[in-house]
Design a protein around this motif. Structure first.
Motif, PDB file in Angstrom:
ATOM      1  N   TYR A 230      43.390 -33.828  39.875  1.00 37.01           N
ATOM      2  CA  TYR A 230      42.376 -34.595  39.137  1.00 37.01           C
ATOM      3  C   TYR A 230      42.639 -34.564  37.636  1.00 37.01           C
ATOM      4  CZ  TYR A 230      37.810 -35.603  37.014  1.00 37.01           C
ATOM      5  OH  TYR A 230      36.797 -36.093  36.227  1.00 37.01           O
ATOM      6  N   PHE A 231      42.878 -33.387  37.075  1.00 32.86           N
ATOM      7  CA  PHE A 231      43.085 -33.288  35.632  1.00 32.86           C
ATOM      8  C   PHE A 231      44.333 -34.049  35.195  1.00 32.86           C
ATOM      9  CE2 PHE A 231      40.594 -29.111  34.590  1.00 32.86           C
ATOM     10  CZ  PHE A 231      39.412 -29.785  34.813  1.00 32.86           C
ATOM     11  N   GLN A 232      45.405 -33.969  35.983  1.00 33.27           N
ATOM     12  CA  GLN A 232      46.631 -34.688  35.624  1.00 33.27           C
ATOM     13  C   GLN A 232      46.360 -36.187  35.519  1.00 33.27           C
ATOM     14  OE1 GLN A 232      46.438 -32.194  37.819  1.00 33.27           O
ATOM     15  NE2 GLN A 232      48.387 -31.158  38.132  1.00 33.27           N
ATOM     16  N   LYS A 233      45.658 -36.725  36.503  1.00 37.27           N
ATOM     17  CA  LYS A 233      45.397 -38.164  36.532  1.00 37.27           C
ATOM     18  C   LYS A 233      44.454 -38.574  35.407  1.00 37.27           C
ATOM     19  CE  LYS A 233      46.010 -38.113  41.573  1.00 37.27           C
ATOM     20  NZ  LYS A 233      47.306 -38.784  41.634  1.00 37.27           N
ATOM     21  N   VAL A 234      43.430 -37.756  35.164  1.00 38.57           N
ATOM     22  CA  VAL A 234      42.511 -38.050  34.068  1.00 38.57           C
ATOM     23  C   VAL A 234      43.247 -38.009  32.732  1.00 38.57           C
ATOM     24  CG1 VAL A 234      40.546 -37.157  32.757  1.00 38.57           C
ATOM     25  CG2 VAL A 234      40.410 -37.310  35.240  1.00 38.57           C
ATOM     26  N   ALA A 235      44.070 -36.983  32.546  1.00 33.40           N
ATOM     27  CA  ALA A 235      44.811 -36.850  31.285  1.00 33.40           C
ATOM     28  C   ALA A 235      45.688 -38.067  31.036  1.00 33.40           C
ATOM     29  CB  ALA A 235      45.652 -35.580  31.309  1.00 33.40           C
ATOM     30  N   GLN A 236      46.306 -38.584  32.077  1.00 31.02           N
ATOM     31  CA  GLN A 236      47.151 -39.766  31.923  1.00 31.02           C
ATOM     32  C   GLN A 236      46.330 -40.966  31.454  1.00 31.02           C
ATOM     33  OE1 GLN A 236      49.352 -40.846  35.439  1.00 31.02           O
ATOM     34  NE2 GLN A 236      50.317 -42.612  34.481  1.00 31.02           N
ATOM     35  N   HIS A 237      45.185 -41.183  32.079  1.00 28.01           N
ATOM     36  CA  HIS A 237      44.327 -42.306  31.682  1.00 28.01           C
ATOM     37  C   HIS A 237      43.843 -42.140  30.243  1.00 28.01           C
ATOM     38  CE1 HIS A 237      44.535 -43.674  35.714  1.00 28.01           C
ATOM     39  NE2 HIS A 237      43.619 -42.871  36.232  1.00 28.01           N
ATOM     40  N   PHE A 264      42.401 -23.913  34.083  1.00 24.37           N
ATOM     41  CA  PHE A 264      43.090 -25.196  34.154  1.00 24.37           C
ATOM     42  C   PHE A 264      44.430 -25.089  34.861  1.00 24.37           C
ATOM     43  CE2 PHE A 264      44.836 -23.638  30.074  1.00 24.37           C
ATOM     44  CZ  PHE A 264      46.187 -23.926  30.229  1.00 24.37           C
ATOM     45  N   GLN A 265      45.013 -23.873  34.917  1.00 24.15           N
ATOM     46  CA  GLN A 265      46.312 -23.693  35.550  1.00 24.15           C
ATOM     47  C   GLN A 265      46.260 -23.877  37.068  1.00 24.15           C
ATOM     48  OE1 GLN A 265      46.985 -19.797  33.771  1.00 24.15           O
ATOM     49  NE2 GLN A 265      48.610 -20.630  32.470  1.00 24.15           N
ATOM     50  N   ILE A 266      45.068 -23.823  37.645  1.00 18.66           N
ATOM     51  CA  ILE A 266      44.923 -24.083  39.073  1.00 18.66           C
ATOM     52  C   ILE A 266      45.414 -25.488  39.416  1.00 18.66           C
ATOM     53  CG2 ILE A 266      43.196 -24.449  40.904  1.00 18.66           C
ATOM     54  CD1 ILE A 266      41.545 -22.237  39.640  1.00 18.66           C
ATOM     55  N   GLN A 267      45.305 -26.394  38.459  1.00 15.14           N
ATOM     56  CA  GLN A 267      45.705 -27.773  38.710  1.00 15.14           C
ATOM     57  C   GLN A 267      47.220 -27.925  38.895  1.00 15.14           C
ATOM     58  OE1 GLN A 267      43.663 -30.908  38.599  1.00 15.14           O
ATOM     59  NE2 GLN A 267      42.143 -29.398  39.184  1.00 15.14           N
ATOM     60  N   GLY A 268      47.988 -26.971  38.416  1.00 19.96           N
ATOM     61  CA  GLY A 268      49.438 -27.029  38.578  1.00 19.96           C
ATOM     62  C   GLY A 268      50.162 -26.878  37.256  1.00 19.96           C
ATOM     63  N   GLU A 269      51.418 -26.481  37.324  1.00 19.30           N
ATOM     64  CA  GLU A 269      52.204 -26.238  36.117  1.00 19.30           C
ATOM     65  C   GLU A 269      52.475 -27.508  35.320  1.00 19.30           C
ATOM     66  OE1 GLU A 269      55.727 -24.089  37.054  1.00 19.30           O
ATOM     67  OE2 GLU A 269      54.658 -22.331  37.812  1.00 19.30           O
ATOM     68  N   ASP A 270      52.320 -28.669  35.942  1.00 21.29           N
ATOM     69  CA  ASP A 270      52.589 -29.924  35.245  1.00 21.29           C
ATOM     70  C   ASP A 270      51.407 -30.393  34.411  1.00 21.29           C
ATOM     71  OD1 ASP A 270      51.092 -30.376  37.560  1.00 21.29           O
ATOM     72  OD2 ASP A 270      51.823 -32.429  37.770  1.00 21.29           O
ATOM     73  N   PHE A 271      50.320 -29.630  34.403  1.00 16.03           N
ATOM     74  CA  PHE A 271      49.173 -30.016  33.585  1.00 16.03           C
ATOM     75  C   PHE A 271      48.990 -29.063  32.419  1.00 16.03           C
ATOM     76  CE2 PHE A 271      44.673 -29.431  32.455  1.00 16.03           C
ATOM     77  CZ  PHE A 271      44.477 -30.665  31.849  1.00 16.03           C
ATOM     78  N   VAL A 272      48.974 -29.607  31.210  1.00 14.36           N
ATOM     79  CA  VAL A 272      48.721 -28.827  29.996  1.00 14.36           C
ATOM     80  C   VAL A 272      47.719 -29.597  29.142  1.00 14.36           C
ATOM     81  CG1 VAL A 272      49.682 -27.757  27.934  1.00 14.36           C
ATOM     82  CG2 VAL A 272      51.050 -27.860  30.034  1.00 14.36           C
ATOM     83  N   PRO A 273      46.561 -29.026  28.839  1.00 16.49           N
ATOM     84  CA  PRO A 273      45.589 -29.702  27.969  1.00 16.49           C
ATOM     85  C   PRO A 273      46.136 -29.814  26.550  1.00 16.49           C
ATOM     86  CG  PRO A 273      44.636 -27.797  29.103  1.00 16.49           C
ATOM     87  CD  PRO A 273      46.108 -27.699  29.263  1.00 16.49           C
ATOM     88  N   ASP A 274      45.473 -30.626  25.740  1.00 15.59           N
ATOM     89  CA  ASP A 274      45.829 -30.727  24.321  1.00 15.59           C
ATOM     90  C   ASP A 274      45.080 -29.694  23.492  1.00 15.59           C
ATOM     91  OD1 ASP A 274      47.476 -33.304  24.392  1.00 15.59           O
ATOM     92  OD2 ASP A 274      45.614 -33.914  25.379  1.00 15.59           O
ATOM     93  N   ILE A 275      43.909 -29.297  23.979  1.00 16.02           N
ATOM     94  CA  ILE A 275      43.109 -28.275  23.317  1.00 16.02           C
ATOM     95  C   ILE A 275      42.483 -27.401  24.400  1.00 16.02           C
ATOM     96  CG2 ILE A 275      41.075 -27.807  21.869  1.00 16.02           C
ATOM     97  CD1 ILE A 275      41.467 -30.514  20.539  1.00 16.02           C
ATOM     98  N   VAL A 276      42.454 -26.089  24.165  1.00 18.76           N
ATOM     99  CA  VAL A 276      41.756 -25.156  25.047  1.00 18.76           C
ATOM    100  C   VAL A 276      40.745 -24.380  24.207  1.00 18.76           C
ATOM    101  CG1 VAL A 276      41.972 -23.132  26.552  1.00 18.76           C
ATOM    102  CG2 VAL A 276      43.711 -24.922  26.618  1.00 18.76           C
ATOM    103  N   THR A 277      39.514 -24.318  24.695  1.00 14.64           N
ATOM    104  CA  THR A 277      38.497 -23.520  24.014  1.00 14.64           C
ATOM    105  C   THR A 277      38.147 -22.316  24.878  1.00 14.64           C
ATOM    106  OG1 THR A 277      36.661 -24.799  24.979  1.00 14.64           O
ATOM    107  CG2 THR A 277      37.536 -25.539  22.860  1.00 14.64           C
ATOM    108  N   MET A 278      37.830 -21.216  24.230  1.00 12.03           N
ATOM    109  CA  MET A 278      37.505 -19.983  24.959  1.00 12.03           C
ATOM    110  C   MET A 278      36.437 -19.200  24.213  1.00 12.03           C
ATOM    111  SD  MET A 278      41.232 -18.255  24.170  1.00 12.03           S
ATOM    112  CE  MET A 278      42.076 -19.733  24.710  1.00 12.03           C
ATOM    113  N   GLY A 279      35.698 -18.393  24.948  1.00  8.10           N
ATOM    114  CA  GLY A 279      34.631 -17.585  24.352  1.00  8.10           C
ATOM    115  C   GLY A 279      34.160 -16.568  25.362  1.00  8.10           C
TER     116      GLY A 279
END
Length: 495
Positions: A230-237, A264-279
């Motif tokens: 899901y994240f890979q496809k959304v990121a592409q769009h 986010f790594q559950i989605q697979g190694e081919d998915f990398v976000p542009d920004i990651v937030t943590m707290g």
């Protein structure tokens, strides 16, 4: 330390007098007064012990001695703002980056998850030159004004609430309660197409997308695990539209999912976000957070001409505590514990489902698990009142659990990462007893249902302790990524 020990009623009275009335407490009709905590246990003013199944903030355990010592030692030596050079800041940034894909290399240290997500929006707006944000149904990203706008979980509670014209709400990728469920041939693509449609509709109105933001696993939304892909496809769009992808790890990061360090790594190694937030877990209760992004996004932010400065973000004490948290995660193999104990707890909950019609679904990863209670399995009718009954009865048994989701019917397990097999067995035993009592009262009998044909979830149960076949994803999606608590990742954490 308080100069005096107040009795519980005095504490309640003073809170009502001096604290804002919208600042709620757990179990408001009879709140618990907590005076100390250790590991996965909290203690009231009578020194009665409660098992904490709620606190993803006390990530490595309440008052962990290594974390306490690191903070105290640094506080004794120096604490100042980040405009002075200090080793703790750069060493912590280096350690944190080593847990992430290489392109995510630039850190901004701030003080809360809300502050992190607010800064992420500023980065996206500056980098893309666009304004509009796509968020998910039932999402929660923080309490500041910019984040209330992109948090349907919050703004839908307000009377006459109208979403900001810059905000677009996509379908939650929920394959139990959403539009596309587990019997859909490709829910990841179907939910991603919804995002594509939103982008196209925005473009027709002359609007442009700056970012798509999502919790890697939705927490307040009801412990929703997006289908793989899901994240890979959304990121592409989104990227095709000139926007970027923000992964909110405030609730689920730092090894909680077990198989990986980040959700986010559950989605697979081919998915990398542009920004990651943590707290939250980053400081084990100490107020700190971080935004990590790419060099390109960071340089664009700098090109605005406005200096970014945060008085407390990245101070020496916060970074010392952050380093200690990473050390404890590795030293005590808490990611491995989340994997194995989380898998064990999930199997116990699946066994519970076999015995109780009130249990509609079990979903989660590691020590991030949801138990979806229903009045009717065929219709998946949310059992909201029953869920509230369960958490209040557990409180009487000195077990702290919460319920969330849009219907407040999902029991949420997100305990400290030191949670044990005995803890899992205890809480499931008590829930079993409570559900038995509730079902007797409601007249629900398991024998009335044909379990394999009654319309409830068709997902496979976890097949092994590693949880590599995930119940929320089904047999068609298997995670083959490297387990991040292996020797290679431990070495990176030490870098």
């Amino acid at each position: 330390m308080a100069t005096e020990n107040l009795d519980k009623q005095k504490t309640i009275d003073l809170r009502k007098k001096h604290v804002g009335p919208s600042c709620k407490v757990f179990f408001s009709h009879d709140p618990i007064k907590i005076v100390r905590a250790r590991g996965q246990y909290m203690y009231n003013e009578k020194d009665e012990k409660y098992l904490d199944c709620i606190n993803n903030v006390a990530h490595v355990g309440h008052c962990h001695p290594d974390v306490v010592e690191a903070g105290a030692k640094q506080m004794e030596l120096l604490n100042t703002n980040s405009r002075f050079l200090h080793d703790n800041l750069v060493l912590y940034a280096q350690r944190l980056q080593a847990t992430l894909p290489e392109k995510l290399s630039v850190c901004y240290f701030v003080n809360s998850g809300s502050e992190a997500n607010d800064l992420a929006l500023r980065l996206a707006w500056q980098y893309t030159g666009h304004k509009d944000i796509i968020t998910l149904e039932n999402a929660y990203h923080g309490h500041v004004s910019s984040l209330i706008d992109i948090s349907p979980y919050k703004f839908q509670q307000m009377a006459c609430a109208e979403p900001s014209q810059h905000v677009h709400v996509a379908l939650s990728p929920d394959i139990y309660r959403g539009k596309y469920c587990e019997d859909h041939p490709d829910p990841a693509t179907a939910y991603a197409e919804n995002v594509k449609d939103i982008i196209e509709q925005a473009h027709k109105k002359g609007r442009k997308i700056a970012a798509f933001i999502a919790e890697s696993l939705q927490s307040c939304g009801g412990q929703v695990i997006p289908p793989v892909g899901y994240f890979q496809k959304v990121a592409q769009h989104v990227r095709n539209a000139g926007g970027i992808f923000i992964a909110d790890e405030v609730q689920v990061g730092f090894g909680r999912v077990g198989t990986h360090f980040w959700g986010f790594q559950i989605q697979g190694e081919d998915f990398v976000p542009d920004i990651v937030t943590m707290g939250k877990p980053i400081g084990n209760g100490h107020p700190m957070s971080c935004v990590i992004t790419t060099r390109e996004v960071a340089e664009s932010f700098m090109s605005s001409g406005m200096e970014y400065f945060n008085t407390f973000g990245g101070n020496p004490v916060s970074c010392a505590i952050g380093l200690a948290v990473l050390d404890v995660i590795e030293k005590e193999d808490l990611q491995g514990n989340a994997l194995h104990i989380g898998g064990y707890l999930t199997r116990l909950l699946y066994d519970l489902k076999k015995r109780h019609l009130l249990v509609g679904d079990v979903r989660g990863r590691g020590l991030f698990i949801g138990l979806d209670l229903v009045r009717n399995r065929d219709k998946r009718t949310p059992a909201t009142a029953e869920a509230q009954d369960v958490i209040y009865r557990l409180k009487e048994q000195r077990i702290l659990l919460s319920a969330d989701g849009p219907h407040r019917n999902v029991l949420k397990f997100k305990p400290p990462m030191c949670f044990s097999r005995e803890d899992a067995e205890l809480v499931v035993e008590k829930i079993d007893q409570i559900l038995t009592d509730l079902e007797k009262t409601l007249g629900l009998q398991m024998s009335e249902a044909v379990i394999s044909e009654n319309g409830h979830t068709k997902r496979k149960e976890p097949s092994d302790e590693n949880g590599l076949v995930h119940p929320s994803i089904g047999s068609s999606h298997k995670n083959t990524g490297t387990l991040p608590h292996d020797k290679k990742t431990k070495k990176r954490l030490k870098t």
